[in-house]
Design an enzyme around this catalytic site. Structure first.
Site, PDB file in Angstrom:
ATOM      1  N   TRP A 132       0.856  -1.200   0.000  1.00  0.00           N
ATOM      2  CA  TRP A 132       0.000   0.000   0.000  1.00  0.00           C
ATOM      3  C   TRP A 132       0.879   1.232   0.000  1.00  0.00           C
ATOM      4  O   TRP A 132       1.855   1.310   0.770  1.00  0.00           O
ATOM      5  CB  TRP A 132      -0.924  -0.032   1.226  1.00  0.00           C
ATOM      6  CG  TRP A 132      -1.760   1.188   1.383  1.00  0.00           C
ATOM      7  CD1 TRP A 132      -2.515   1.796   0.426  1.00  0.00           C
ATOM      8  CD2 TRP A 132      -1.939   1.943   2.583  1.00  0.00           C
ATOM      9  NE1 TRP A 132      -3.161   2.894   0.964  1.00  0.00           N
ATOM     10  CE2 TRP A 132      -2.831   3.000   2.277  1.00  0.00           C
ATOM     11  CE3 TRP A 132      -1.458   1.840   3.887  1.00  0.00           C
ATOM     12  CZ2 TRP A 132      -3.228   3.941   3.219  1.00  0.00           C
ATOM     13  CZ3 TRP A 132      -1.850   2.759   4.840  1.00  0.00           C
ATOM     14  CH2 TRP A 132      -2.734   3.806   4.503  1.00  0.00           C
ATOM     15  N   ASP A 213      -1.503  -5.857   9.129  1.00  0.00           N
ATOM     16  CA  ASP A 213      -2.368  -4.743   8.734  1.00  0.00           C
ATOM     17  C   ASP A 213      -3.623  -5.374   8.138  1.00  0.00           C
ATOM     18  O   ASP A 213      -3.543  -6.058   7.114  1.00  0.00           O
ATOM     19  CB  ASP A 213      -1.652  -3.868   7.693  1.00  0.00           C
ATOM     20  CG  ASP A 213      -2.570  -2.774   7.150  1.00  0.00           C
ATOM     21  OD1 ASP A 213      -2.133  -2.012   6.272  1.00  0.00           O
ATOM     22  OD2 ASP A 213      -3.730  -2.688   7.602  1.00  0.00           O
ATOM     23  N   LYS A 249     -13.364   0.089   5.179  1.00  0.00           N
ATOM     24  CA  LYS A 249     -13.959  -0.609   4.040  1.00  0.00           C
ATOM     25  C   LYS A 249     -15.038  -1.580   4.460  1.00  0.00           C
ATOM     26  O   LYS A 249     -16.114  -1.600   3.859  1.00  0.00           O
ATOM     27  CB  LYS A 249     -12.876  -1.383   3.253  1.00  0.00           C
ATOM     28  CG  LYS A 249     -11.972  -0.482   2.479  1.00  0.00           C
ATOM     29  CD  LYS A 249     -10.830  -0.036   3.343  1.00  0.00           C
ATOM     30  CE  LYS A 249      -9.867   0.765   2.521  1.00  0.00           C
ATOM     31  NZ  LYS A 249      -8.777   1.318   3.271  1.00  0.00           N
TER      32      LYS A 249
END
Ligand SMILES: Cc1[nH+]cc(COP(=O)(O)O)c(/C=N/[C@@H](CC(=O)O)C(=O)O)c1O
Length: 400
Positions: A132, A213, A249
């Site tokens: 990311w 993560d 999300k």
């Protein structure tokens, strides 16, 4: 001259900058496949039915706007930790030190700040290559040395698993290894259960510290348990872990900035000491975290009927994404594309790592008004039954 005369213009963010460019585009056919934010089949942000119901409950509760304690809303912290770790001795014995965080980014930043201040070894963090776009910024700004381990093989369009293992093995003992718990961003390629065991073996042998993560738990496979497999494997094997959770999300709460940072500890007394230091770090950064997102997530996770609805909402989102992956590949075939696009349907989570290079991606934006990051990553959530044909046509043309 002003004090700030020498402040240079900073570059646009590789991900968020794409949305800014998309917003500026006036072409009616424009499609945003940049930022990883879920959209429904009308291309609109989706308020999950479970979240909608929780908001109604909160409205009627007439809650005040007092400060939260720095560690956050307790009912949120407990429920969010249970969601990640599942029913396990660590949770039952109070060995999860938890601090509510400003979404996943805030959890990663607090975690890196905690490492910077208290980790008793070299403060070197290895992130996947690619990863990311914001991981390096966060770790660097927290004062850690950032290195990479190979993760993806562009030719194979899959995990570069042998190199992944050997590079983690070669990292200096006690390094911190950042791992995406599920729905790897940007590749959409996750380790299998067997591969998680092999990753665990090398990390344990080198006494590395795993920093997970998880920004897509439940959003990837549709199952919150399946998407936590890697994390729970490490915990079951009694390996130390840190965890950054985002609820942006999987709850559609992007702008509410709701997340959690946790560390597994040796005892509830150690938990108290660790939380006391996490609070000192949080107090100096933002004092205490926002109320609203924590109240929504806590209400959903702690109300059985809403929890069941949320599990359905996850299946709705992950199901629509899967359907769009198949639709895109089908349309590419129909258009006579000579390439093998099966990686798009093999990948999981929000993104497809198409294999388009920067030049092709740039052409897609300037000529077709299809927006994506320059590494060729597309957010599948930006696809719907109305635009998938147009996008397939653009991709087929640019890769001919
Ligand atoms: C792997 C991962 N971790 C953490 C985050 C942080 O999200 P937060 O909103 O702080 O909870 C994101 C966001 N990714 C998408 C959005 C962004 O870049 O901020 C993206 O990759 O498009 C991730 O993809």
């Amino acid at each position: 001259s002003s004090i700030w005369t020498n402040v240079p213009q900073g570059p646009p963010d590789p991900i968020l900058g794409i949305s800014e460019a998309f917003k500026r585009d006036t072409n009616p056919r424009k499609v945003n496949l940049g930022v990883g934010a879920y959209r429904d089949d009308d291309g609109k942000p989706w308020i999950l039915p479970s979240v909608k119901k929780a908001k109604e409950i909160l409205i009627n509760a007439n809650l005040d706007h007092e400060y939260l304690p720095t560690e956050g809303l307790n009912t949120f912290r407990q429920a969010a930790a249970l969601l990640a770790y599942g029913n396990c001795p660590e949770v039952a014995e109070g060995r999860i030190a938890a601090l509510q965080a400003l979404s996943g980014t805030g959890a990663l930043r607090i975690g890196c700040a905690f490492i910077s201040r208290f980790y008793p070894h070299n403060k070197i963090i290895y992130v996947p290559k690619p990863t990311w776009g914001n991981h390096k910024n966060i770790a660097r700004d927290a004062g850690l040395e950032v290195r990479e381990y190979s993760y993806y093989c562009p030719t194979k369009k899959g995990l570069d698993f042998e190199r992944l293992l050997s590079e983690i093995d070669e990292a200096p003992r006690n390094s911190i290894i950042l791992l995406h718990a599920c729905a790897h961003n940007p590749t959409g390629q996750d380790p299998s259960h067997e591969q998680w065991a092999q990753i665990h073996e090398v990390i344990t042998r080198k006494q590395h510290l795993a920093f997970f993560d998880t920004a897509y738990q439940g959003f990837a496979s549709g199952s919150t348990d399946e998407d936590a497999y890697g994390l729970r494997y490490f915990v079951k094997e009694k390996s130390p872990v840190l965890l950054a959770q985002s609820f942006a999300k999987n709850f559609g709460l992007y702008g509410e900035r709701i997340g959690l940072f946790t560390a597994v500890t040796d005892s509830s007394a150690e938990t108290d000491r660790v939380v006391s230091q996490l609070k000192i770090l949080g107090r100096a950064m933002y004092s205490n975290p926002p109320l609203y997102g924590a109240r929504i997530v806590s209400t959903v996770l702690n109300t059985p009927e809403l929890y069941r609805q949320w599990q359905q909402d996850l299946v709705t989102m992950s199901g629509r994404i899967k359907a769009m992956r198949s639709a895109l590949v089908e349309k590419l075939k129909e258009k006579g594309s000579p390439h093998d696009w099966s990686h798009i349907t093999n990948q999981i989570g929000m993104f497809a790592f198409t294999g388009l290079n920067a030049e092709q991606s740039q052409t897609l934006m300037t000529r077709n008004h299809v927006y994506l990051t320059l590494d060729g990553r597309i957010s599948i959530a930006g696809l719907n039954t109305k635009n998938v044909e147009y996008v397939a046509d653009a991709i087929e043309t640019v890769t001919r």
